[in-house]
Scaffold this motif. Sequence first.
Motif, PDB file in Angstrom:
ATOM      1  N   TRP A  86       0.887  -1.163   0.000  1.00 48.33           N
ATOM      2  CA  TRP A  86       0.000   0.000   0.000  1.00 48.33           C
ATOM      3  C   TRP A  86       0.916   1.202   0.000  1.00 48.33           C
ATOM      4  O   TRP A  86       1.633   1.416   0.969  1.00 48.33           O
ATOM      5  CB  TRP A  86      -0.891   0.042   1.256  1.00 48.33           C
ATOM      6  N   ASN A  87       0.907   1.962  -1.033  1.00 47.76           N
ATOM      7  CA  ASN A  87       1.658   3.226  -1.156  1.00 47.76           C
ATOM      8  C   ASN A  87       3.162   3.079  -1.357  1.00 47.76           C
ATOM      9  O   ASN A  87       3.869   4.071  -1.354  1.00 47.76           O
ATOM     10  CB  ASN A  87       1.434   4.142   0.066  1.00 47.76           C
ATOM     11  N   ASP A  88       3.666   1.879  -1.523  1.00 47.64           N
ATOM     12  CA  ASP A  88       5.116   1.757  -1.704  1.00 47.64           C
ATOM     13  C   ASP A  88       5.437   0.619  -2.665  1.00 47.64           C
ATOM     14  O   ASP A  88       6.317  -0.205  -2.403  1.00 47.64           O
ATOM     15  CB  ASP A  88       5.790   1.529  -0.339  1.00 47.64           C
ATOM     16  N   TYR A  89       4.740   0.576  -3.783  1.00 45.49           N
ATOM     17  CA  TYR A  89       4.899  -0.530  -4.719  1.00 45.49           C
ATOM     18  C   TYR A  89       6.218  -0.412  -5.490  1.00 45.49           C
ATOM     19  O   TYR A  89       6.487   0.597  -6.119  1.00 45.49           O
ATOM     20  CB  TYR A  89       3.721  -0.555  -5.700  1.00 45.49           C
ATOM     21  N   ARG A  90       7.043  -1.455  -5.404  1.00 44.46           N
ATOM     22  CA  ARG A  90       8.280  -1.513  -6.200  1.00 44.46           C
ATOM     23  C   ARG A  90       8.168  -2.705  -7.131  1.00 44.46           C
ATOM     24  O   ARG A  90       8.110  -3.838  -6.647  1.00 44.46           O
ATOM     25  CB  ARG A  90       9.489  -1.722  -5.307  1.00 44.46           C
ATOM     26  N   PRO A  91       8.114  -2.459  -8.450  1.00 42.15           N
ATOM     27  CA  PRO A  91       7.905  -3.567  -9.385  1.00 42.15           C
ATOM     28  C   PRO A  91       9.015  -4.617  -9.297  1.00 42.15           C
ATOM     29  O   PRO A  91      10.191  -4.270  -9.257  1.00 42.15           O
ATOM     30  CB  PRO A  91       7.920  -2.878 -10.750  1.00 42.15           C
ATOM     31  N   SER A  92       8.607  -5.879  -9.263  1.00 38.50           N
ATOM     32  CA  SER A  92       9.589  -6.975  -9.271  1.00 38.50           C
ATOM     33  C   SER A  92      10.086  -7.163 -10.705  1.00 38.50           C
ATOM     34  O   SER A  92       9.489  -6.658 -11.663  1.00 38.50           O
ATOM     35  CB  SER A  92       8.910  -8.256  -8.801  1.00 38.50           C
ATOM     36  N   ALA A  93      11.183  -7.937 -10.844  1.00 38.82           N
ATOM     37  CA  ALA A  93      11.732  -8.201 -12.184  1.00 38.82           C
ATOM     38  C   ALA A  93      10.665  -8.879 -13.048  1.00 38.82           C
ATOM     39  O   ALA A  93      10.515  -8.587 -14.233  1.00 38.82           O
ATOM     40  CB  ALA A  93      12.974  -9.074 -12.058  1.00 38.82           C
ATOM     41  N   LYS A  94       9.877  -9.777 -12.411  1.00 35.93           N
ATOM     42  CA  LYS A  94       8.841 -10.486 -13.162  1.00 35.93           C
ATOM     43  C   LYS A  94       7.759  -9.507 -13.657  1.00 35.93           C
ATOM     44  O   LYS A  94       7.327  -9.574 -14.806  1.00 35.93           O
ATOM     45  CB  LYS A  94       8.215 -11.545 -12.225  1.00 35.93           C
TER      46      LYS A  94
END
Length: 189
Positions: A86-94
């Motif tokens: 929630w409010n801190d999404y960091r996209p994974s490599a996938k």
Amino acid sequence: MDMIEDSDGVIFSVPCFQGHLPGILKNFTDHMAFMLHRPRYFTKKALVITTTGGVSARSTTKAMAAVLSGWGFNKCYQLPIMALSWNDYRPSAKDLKRTHDIAGKFYADISSGKLHVPGAGVLIPFNLFQAMTAAETDYPTEDNSFWPKYAGMRYAPGIPLTPGKKLLGWLIYQAGRRLLKSTTVTYRK
Ligand SMILES: Cc1cc2nc3c(=O)[nH]c(=O)nc-3n(C[C@H](O)[C@H](O)[C@H](O)COP(=O)(O)O)c2cc1C
């Protein structure tokens, strides 16, 4: 609406709230609900990207894609992402790879100019509303002014239809004509 009209493709960014579209977006689609009766955007393509904390990304994406098909969009790409945030999404490599792949497909499809055969689901409103507004009525609505321009067409001009889909459209149209004989829709207030 003017911005969509001027676009080849539209990207909708949809966070999942309580398993559904966020209220403000639902409010927007409700406001535009008349387009389910009077679709347009037949040559437009869309990409719906949904993030969710943990659950319902797929169903939320699907719900938005269904609305866009109803508005006439020719193709809707879907990218549901489980953010685990929630409010801190960091996209994974996938997730980055999935995003890269679908963005590439979306871009290639738009630049190809290719138009796709519509799904059976959109043939229902197109042919049903057309048939239901074909006769004189004591209760004309905007639908009655909209549909005559498509008379005799099983889907919008320029959009390819297979013989099977043409037949299906015609059958739906005939069912609509029958329904018209036994049903009066008034929308009277
Ligand atoms: C009002 C509200 C309702 C939410 N409901 C759900 C939910 O039903 N399921 C879920 O998995 N995440 C839920 N979330 C989390 C959001 O989906 C998530 O915040 C959003 O996808 C954006 O990610 P980000 O906050 O890291 O940018 C909710 C967030 C808010 C603010």
